[in-house]
Write an enzyme that holds these catalytic residues in place. Structure first.
Site, PDB file in Angstrom:
ATOM      1  N   LEU A   1      36.245  41.070  32.470  1.00  0.00           N
ATOM      2  CA  LEU A   1      36.106  41.769  32.260  1.00  0.00           C
ATOM      3  C   LEU A   1      35.271  42.260  33.281  1.00  0.00           C
ATOM      4  CD1 LEU A   1      36.576  42.777  28.244  1.00  0.00           C
ATOM      5  CD2 LEU A   1      37.786  43.512  29.941  1.00  0.00           C
ATOM      6  N   HIS A   2      34.107  43.571  34.208  1.00  0.00           N
ATOM      7  CA  HIS A   2      33.552  43.484  34.119  1.00  0.00           C
ATOM      8  C   HIS A   2      32.482  45.058  34.755  1.00  0.00           C
ATOM      9  CE1 HIS A   2      35.547  44.593  38.082  1.00  0.00           C
ATOM     10  NE2 HIS A   2      33.960  45.252  38.926  1.00  0.00           N
ATOM     11  N   ARG A   3      34.004  45.789  34.738  1.00  0.00           N
ATOM     12  CA  ARG A   3      33.329  47.221  34.813  1.00  0.00           C
ATOM     13  C   ARG A   3      32.338  48.213  33.813  1.00  0.00           C
ATOM     14  NH1 ARG A   3      36.441  49.552  39.080  1.00  0.00           N
ATOM     15  NH2 ARG A   3      37.811  48.423  39.661  1.00  0.00           N
TER      16      ARG A   3
ATOM     17  N   ARG B   1      27.311  40.053  35.161  1.00  0.00           N
ATOM     18  CA  ARG B   1      27.836  41.363  34.773  1.00  0.00           C
ATOM     19  C   ARG B   1      28.071  41.471  32.797  1.00  0.00           C
ATOM     20  NH1 ARG B   1      26.587  46.267  36.311  1.00  0.00           N
ATOM     21  NH2 ARG B   1      27.166  48.105  34.499  1.00  0.00           N
TER      22      ARG B   1
END
Length: 367
Positions: A206-208, A239
């Protein structure tokens, strides 16, 4: 022919690998400029060493910052590089701030621009990547589309005369590394503690911003991952780690086991070892498809519509709104039939890119 490749983020380095190899087989001069948009060693250095990419000729070291600050820093730093090198082409990759800055800097200096991975559209203007890819397509000279769907998007925007179907360079590198992993040429991936690679597990990333910046959204997603019926190997992007710490959210909860981002061969190996994939990454959706692992994408849309049409990818924007049973069943579903076609090409896209740039005559804006 002198070509400058402008790269700055992990996905671009993966795409750079087959392009650099294709140029190395030619008589052309290929100059690599690394903007430093991704400066964490896990997202940068390991890709040069692990994929055999030549060291950058120029490293701008722009680092992090808001979108405006980062894009402006790349623009400022690129101008003297382009002025000194005066390339025949500037090649930009994908949809990052480095991509749009490289394209803008080049066209302002009347240098021809080629855009690799042109024509992808999510139609979600909340995504910074969507702004970057649309702006880049509309100012570039040669649009190197990975798929027929991307070609249709470019035609709908009046750009068909500049578009050519090149295929997807990610296929080139993904299949090469897959074969090397299966041949035992790479060590086993560094999976998080608690993950047994010989037993079924889910590989997740996950990063968005849409998934990490809102505390409630991120908490819901981690809770949903923790409730899956299989152990989850979460390769935690910097992030994600930063936002979780900022929001006071524990990532290692339930069935979630947290590890570091993986070098590319490690990622391919982890996906091959997994039972399925959960992600919000554009690249990993497609890699899961190429490696024949079912993928669940926690986004409301995807640029890679072929993965969904084939049944190998399923979009689940809000897993916390599903029952635990439905969510678990979706993630661990049975693989669909093998695709009847190869929508992303045959693994020779990088060679096509070099050939198209060699033969293109409509690109120069020089007086």
């Amino acid at each position: 022919m002198k070509v400058i490749s402008v790269v700055g983020a992990r996905p671009q380095l993966v795409k750079l690998a087959p392009i650099a190899a294709a140029f190395a087989k030619s008589d052309h001069q290929h100059v690599i400029v690394h903007t430093g948009q991704h400066y964490d060693a896990d997202l940068s250095d390991v890709f040069f060493s692990g994929l055999g990419i030549p060291d950058p000729h120029v490293h701008l070291g722009v680092g992090s910052g808001s979108h405006g600050v980062q894009t402006g820093a790349v623009l400022t730093a690129l101008d003297p590089v382009f002025e000194k090198e005066r390339p025949d082409w500037v090649l930009v990759y994908g949809d990052t701030n480095s991509t749009v800055a490289g394209a803008l800097s080049a066209v302002k200096m009347h240098l021809p621009v080629a855009h690799l991975e042109a024509g992808l559209r999510s139609f979600n203007r909340r995504m910074p990547e969507e702004h970057n890819r649309v702006l880049t397509d509309h100012c570039a000279d040669l649009l190197l589309a990975p798929t027929e769907e991307a070609m249709r998007h470019l035609a709908n925007e009046g750009l068909a005369h500049r578009a050519r179907l090149a295929g997807d360079v990610m296929v080139d590198i993904c299949l090469r590394i897959r074969d090397a992993v299966l041949a035992g040429e790479h060590p086993a991936p560094a999976l998080p503690d608690g993950i047994d690679p010989t037993e079924p597990f889910v590989f997740a990333t996950l990063h968005r911003p849409d998934n990490t910046d809102d505390p409630q959204r991120l908490s819901d997603l981690i809770t949903a991952l923790g409730k899956l019926p299989l152990p989850v190997a979460l390769a935690a992007h910097p992030r994600l780690v930063a936002r979780a710490e900022e929001h006071g959210i524990k990532l290692a909860q339930g069935n979630v086991h947290v590890g570091r981002p993986l070098p590319y061969a490690g990622l391919v190996s982890a996906v091959l070892a997994s039972a399925s994939v959960v992600t919000d990454s554009g690249g990993l959706q497609k890699e899961a498809f190429l490696l024949r692992r079912v993928c669940t994408t926690v986004r409301p849309e995807t640029e890679w519509v072929e993965t969904v049409a084939s049944g190998w990818n399923t979009l689940v924007p809000d897993p916390h709104r599903l029952s635990d049973h439905d969510w678990g069943t979706t993630v661990t579903r049975t693989a669909p039939p093998e695709p009847s076609t190869s929508p992303y090409g045959d693994g020779r896209a990088a060679e096509n890119v070099v050939r198209l740039m060699e033969s293109w005559e409509g690109g120069s804006r020089r007086a």
